[in-house]
Write an enzyme that holds these catalytic residues in place. Structure first.
Site, PDB file in Angstrom:
ATOM      1  N   SER A  87      39.263  50.188  37.854  1.00 23.06           N
ATOM      2  CA  SER A  87      38.196  50.293  36.866  1.00 23.06           C
ATOM      3  C   SER A  87      38.870  50.708  35.555  1.00 23.06           C
ATOM      4  O   SER A  87      39.923  50.166  35.230  1.00 23.06           O
ATOM      5  CB  SER A  87      37.132  51.288  37.325  1.00 23.06           C
ATOM      6  OG  SER A  87      36.083  51.378  36.381  1.00 23.06           O
ATOM      7  N   TYR A  97      34.544  44.201  28.183  1.00 24.71           N
ATOM      8  CA  TYR A  97      35.534  44.786  29.094  1.00 24.71           C
ATOM      9  C   TYR A  97      34.974  46.049  29.732  1.00 24.71           C
ATOM     10  O   TYR A  97      35.037  46.233  30.958  1.00 24.71           O
ATOM     11  CB  TYR A  97      36.815  45.094  28.320  1.00 24.71           C
ATOM     12  CG  TYR A  97      37.878  45.783  29.138  1.00 24.71           C
ATOM     13  CD1 TYR A  97      38.788  45.051  29.882  1.00 24.71           C
ATOM     14  CD2 TYR A  97      37.980  47.175  29.154  1.00 24.71           C
ATOM     15  CE1 TYR A  97      39.778  45.684  30.633  1.00 24.71           C
ATOM     16  CE2 TYR A  97      38.960  47.818  29.892  1.00 24.71           C
ATOM     17  CZ  TYR A  97      39.859  47.069  30.633  1.00 24.71           C
ATOM     18  OH  TYR A  97      40.828  47.699  31.381  1.00 24.71           O
TER      19      TYR A  97
END
Length: 279
Positions: free
Chosen positions: A140, A154
């Site tokens: 992540s 993003y």
């Protein structure tokens, strides 16, 4: 290598950066490494370092579920059916004001960063289920603690990865499969220097300028890619849900729960150049 008794890790985005460092670390610990990427040349140099007896390499498009399934089946055929750790690490970035990032470029980020992680989860589950104490681990980002300006899409994909991780960590208990993720901050990798700036108001720094200007302290200090690899190793042997590099990044998540506007103000203070156009 059929019947290989060693523990096995499958890594996407393994040709460079965090994925490559993870491959090096786990191979050094005696694991059998599956290294995949779209950069086949980078994988070949990794194979030369590790030795073909310690790794298996393959070009992989993570956005293709059939390609992912075939790759994992091939790898697990070499590992004796073992998949102790699936490391969903492949990712790309796009920067700039939201409206300046072309739609197709934004969708490419979604496809690789999130759909790629979904494909990895679907393809890996049958192999993870048959391997005791297995772990699905996904990259992540610190931008999944609070969405960061100029990398909006993003950040959204990384929030999605984090949410998927939390849900599957509950669901997959019934399969005996552990699920966790890592939220890195500023890591010294190629993506940090090569991400396109679609707004064009920030010239790409030289290598010397990049290192001279990188923060040396604080939660957003520049960290080596090896620090992520070390965290992946700890995650396999630990039981946390979210892993932060550096650890202080966890405070953003903790404080945001009861004071989100405070975190927003701090981000504006930390990154003024990212939050306002110059006249």
């Amino acid at each position: 290598m059929t019947g290989q008794p060693r523990q096995a890790i499958f890594i996407t985005g393994a040709a460079s950066g965090m994925g490559r460092e993870t491959a090096l670390l786990f191979a050094g610990k005696g694991w059998f490494v599956g290294a995949t990427d779209v950069n086949l040349d980078g994988l070949k140099t990794l194979e030369q370092v590790l030795g073909s007896e310690n790794c298996w390499i393959r070009k992989l498009d993570v956005t293709s579920k059939p390609d992912f399934e075939t790759a994992l089946a091939d790898f697990c055929g070499k590992s004796g059916g073992r998949l102790d750790l699936m490391f969903n690490n492949a990712g790309i970035g796009e920067s700039g004001w939201f409206e300046d990032v072309p739609y197709d470029a934004a969708m490419r980020v979604v496809q690789i960063n999130f759909v790629g992680a979904l494909n990895g989860a679907y393809a890996a589950l049958p192999w993870l289920r048959q391997t005791p104490n297995s772990l699905l681990f996904t990259t992540s980002s610190s931008s999944a603690t609070y969405g960061m300006p100029r990398i909006a899409v993003y950040a959204a994909t990384k929030h999605a990865v984090k949410g998927l991780t939390e849900a599957l960590s509950v669901e997959w208990q019934r399969h005996g499969v552990r699920v966790a993720d890592i939220l890195p901050g500023l890591i010294d990798t190629a993506i940090l220097r090569s991400t396109p700036n679609r707004t064009g108001d920030m010239p790409r720094p030289t290598e010397e300028q990049f290192y001279a200007n990188a923060p040396k302290k604080g939660m957003f200090r520049l960290m080596p890619a090896s620090s992520v690899a070390e965290c992946v190793w700890k995650a396999y042997h630990g039981n946390r849900l979210h892993w932060y590099v550096p650890a202080e990044i966890a405070w953003i998540d903790r404080i945001k729960g009861f004071a989100p506007m405070f975190i927003r103000a701090q981000i504006l203070k930390l990154f003024p150049a990212l939050s306002a156009r110059k006249p």
